[in-house]
Design a protein around this motif. Structure first.
Motif, PDB file in Angstrom:
ATOM      1  N   GLU A  47       8.728  -4.656  13.902  1.00  0.00           N
ATOM      2  CA  GLU A  47       7.662  -4.157  12.839  1.00  0.00           C
ATOM      3  C   GLU A  47       8.271  -4.061  10.957  1.00  0.00           C
ATOM      4  OE1 GLU A  47       4.827  -4.305  13.626  1.00  0.00           O
ATOM      5  OE2 GLU A  47       4.289  -5.340  15.461  1.00  0.00           O
ATOM      6  N   SER A  99       8.007  -5.875   7.907  1.00  0.00           N
ATOM      7  CA  SER A  99       7.412  -5.168   7.270  1.00  0.00           C
ATOM      8  C   SER A  99       8.351  -4.977   5.115  1.00  0.00           C
ATOM      9  CB  SER A  99       6.189  -3.514   7.155  1.00  0.00           C
ATOM     10  OG  SER A  99       6.395  -3.041   6.158  1.00  0.00           O
ATOM     11  N   LYS A 146       0.137  -5.682   1.392  1.00  0.00           N
ATOM     12  CA  LYS A 146      -0.970  -4.731   1.844  1.00  0.00           C
ATOM     13  C   LYS A 146      -0.473  -4.968   3.371  1.00  0.00           C
ATOM     14  CE  LYS A 146      -5.769  -4.992  -0.638  1.00  0.00           C
ATOM     15  NZ  LYS A 146      -6.591  -6.121  -0.859  1.00  0.00           N
ATOM     16  N   GLU A 147       0.100  -6.839   3.740  1.00  0.00           N
ATOM     17  CA  GLU A 147       0.721  -7.101   5.026  1.00  0.00           C
ATOM     18  C   GLU A 147       1.702  -5.991   4.999  1.00  0.00           C
ATOM     19  OE1 GLU A 147      -0.254  -9.412   7.353  1.00  0.00           O
ATOM     20  OE2 GLU A 147      -1.872  -9.703   5.590  1.00  0.00           O
ATOM     21  N   GLU A 203       0.579  -2.758   6.889  1.00  0.00           N
ATOM     22  CA  GLU A 203       0.177  -3.351   8.007  1.00  0.00           C
ATOM     23  C   GLU A 203       1.428  -2.728   9.374  1.00  0.00           C
ATOM     24  OE1 GLU A 203      -2.434  -6.230  10.500  1.00  0.00           O
ATOM     25  OE2 GLU A 203      -2.805  -6.307   8.773  1.00  0.00           O
ATOM     26  N   GLU A 204       2.145  -3.688   8.746  1.00  0.00           N
ATOM     27  CA  GLU A 204       3.221  -4.307   9.778  1.00  0.00           C
ATOM     28  C   GLU A 204       3.774  -2.384   9.986  1.00  0.00           C
ATOM     29  OE1 GLU A 204       3.743  -6.227  11.245  1.00  0.00           O
ATOM     30  OE2 GLU A 204       2.024  -7.762  10.341  1.00  0.00           O
ATOM     31  N   SER A 227       2.338   0.333   8.947  1.00  0.00           N
ATOM     32  CA  SER A 227       1.072   1.475  10.303  1.00  0.00           C
ATOM     33  C   SER A 227       1.276   0.742  11.619  1.00  0.00           C
ATOM     34  CB  SER A 227      -0.331   0.649  10.086  1.00  0.00           C
ATOM     35  OG  SER A 227      -0.567  -0.511  10.049  1.00  0.00           O
ATOM     36  N   HIS A 228       1.770  -0.539  11.939  1.00  0.00           N
ATOM     37  CA  HIS A 228       2.026  -1.047  14.110  1.00  0.00           C
ATOM     38  C   HIS A 228       2.639  -0.322  14.356  1.00  0.00           C
ATOM     39  CE1 HIS A 228      -0.277  -4.886  12.578  1.00  0.00           C
ATOM     40  NE2 HIS A 228      -1.310  -4.334  13.044  1.00  0.00           N
ATOM     41  N   ASP A 272      -5.370  -7.662  17.377  1.00  0.00           N
ATOM     42  CA  ASP A 272      -4.817  -7.730  15.526  1.00  0.00           C
ATOM     43  C   ASP A 272      -3.734  -8.963  14.788  1.00  0.00           C
ATOM     44  OD1 ASP A 272      -7.226  -6.044  15.249  1.00  0.00           O
ATOM     45  OD2 ASP A 272      -5.239  -4.664  14.674  1.00  0.00           O
ATOM     46  N   GLN A 273      -3.063  -9.011  16.028  1.00  0.00           N
ATOM     47  CA  GLN A 273      -1.110 -10.083  16.084  1.00  0.00           C
ATOM     48  C   GLN A 273      -2.511 -11.363  16.020  1.00  0.00           C
ATOM     49  OE1 GLN A 273       1.019  -8.757  14.658  1.00  0.00           O
ATOM     50  NE2 GLN A 273       1.935 -10.878  13.654  1.00  0.00           N
ATOM     51  N   SER A 288      -3.575 -11.730  12.417  1.00  0.00           N
ATOM     52  CA  SER A 288      -3.090 -12.021  11.760  1.00  0.00           C
ATOM     53  C   SER A 288      -2.170 -14.420  11.442  1.00  0.00           C
ATOM     54  CB  SER A 288      -1.939 -11.659  11.333  1.00  0.00           C
ATOM     55  OG  SER A 288      -1.958  -9.613  11.439  1.00  0.00           O
TER      56      SER A 288
END
Length: 245
Positions: free
Chosen positions: A96, A100, A126-127, A130-131, A133-134, A213-214, A217
């Motif tokens: 992740e 990111s 933003k992407e 998000e990664e 945050s994962h 979620d993945q 994406s």
């Protein structure tokens, strides 16, 4: 059945012994004919009702011994958490963070004044978040299960995404789609490891918090690739970028 109701002897089988194991006691002895049965009267009546009595202090003895002997350097919360599951989570945290990092490089590329595609830049920013945050979600889960987070090295990504034939935008989104697919496969492998060790709670976490979620994406990136292949380079990419703003 209310207290005071007479119990028919035909409804209660008589075994005539008690079985004790893992904190459970079975007792199915028949009450005398005409006896008044009151479930609230205590342990003996509970056994007469269900045949099973849970004895918590007896059942917890083995686990209490483990907690009592646990050193200060070890987690007290760890329960049925296999070391392979712990290692797999740390590996996914690294995946992740690497994804990111690549997205952050894409953000800085498209934000350049000589590239001038702020909509695409903002999307990759933003992407990237998000990664990340994962990765943090996985770290929180690792800690909750009593594992140890082991951060690994992150490889430096490319900083230029220009492509002579495809153009920078299409090339970057094709790369992003490939990364999302790879991440999806890695999450499936993480789920398989949890399933291999019978860790139902970890399977539920991966399915509910990550895999769903993945899949979204992957679809979103595939859609962007299709759109960019239609518009070509030049003005089409500019209009695509404006649609993201």
């Amino acid at each position: 059945m209310s207290c005071g109701t007479r119990v028919s002897t035909s409804r209660i089988a008589s075994i005539g012994h008690q079985q004790r194991g893992r904190g459970l006691v079975t007792n199915t002895s028949r009450p005398s004919r005409g006896r008044v049965w009151c479930p609230a009267s205590g342990k003996q009546d509970a056994a007469s009702m269900t045949g099973v009595v849970f004895e918590p202090f007896s059942a917890v003895e083995s686990e209490l011994a483990v907690v009592d002997k646990a050193p200060l350097s070890e987690s007290y919360a760890r329960t049925d958490f296999h070391p392979e599951c712990e290692a797999a989570i740390n590996e996914q945290i690294n995946v992740e963070y690497n994804v990111s990092y690549v997205y952050h490089a894409m953000y800085t590329y498209f934000a350049r004044d000589n590239v001038g595609l702020p909509g695409i830049a903002e999307l990759f920013k933003k992407e990237s978040a998000e990664e990340r945050s994962h990765a943090e979600l996985l770290m929180d889960y690792q800690i909750k299960r009593g594992g140890r987070v082991s951060l690994q090295s992150i490889l430096p990504p490319h900083t230029d995404f220009d492509h002579g034939d495809k153009g920078d935008a299409l090339y970057a989104f094709e790369l992003a789609l490939s990364l999302e697919k790879l991440n999806f496969q890695k999450l499936r492998e993480l789920h398989d490891i949890a399933d291999k060790h019978g860790d139902a709670q970890m399977c539920d976490f991966v399915e509910g918090s990550l895999l769903a979620d993945q899949a979204d994406s992957v679809y979103e990136m595939a859609e962007k690739v299709s759109q960019l292949r239609r518009v070509g380079k030049g003005l089409g990419v500019f209009q695509f970028d404006q649609s993201l703003a």
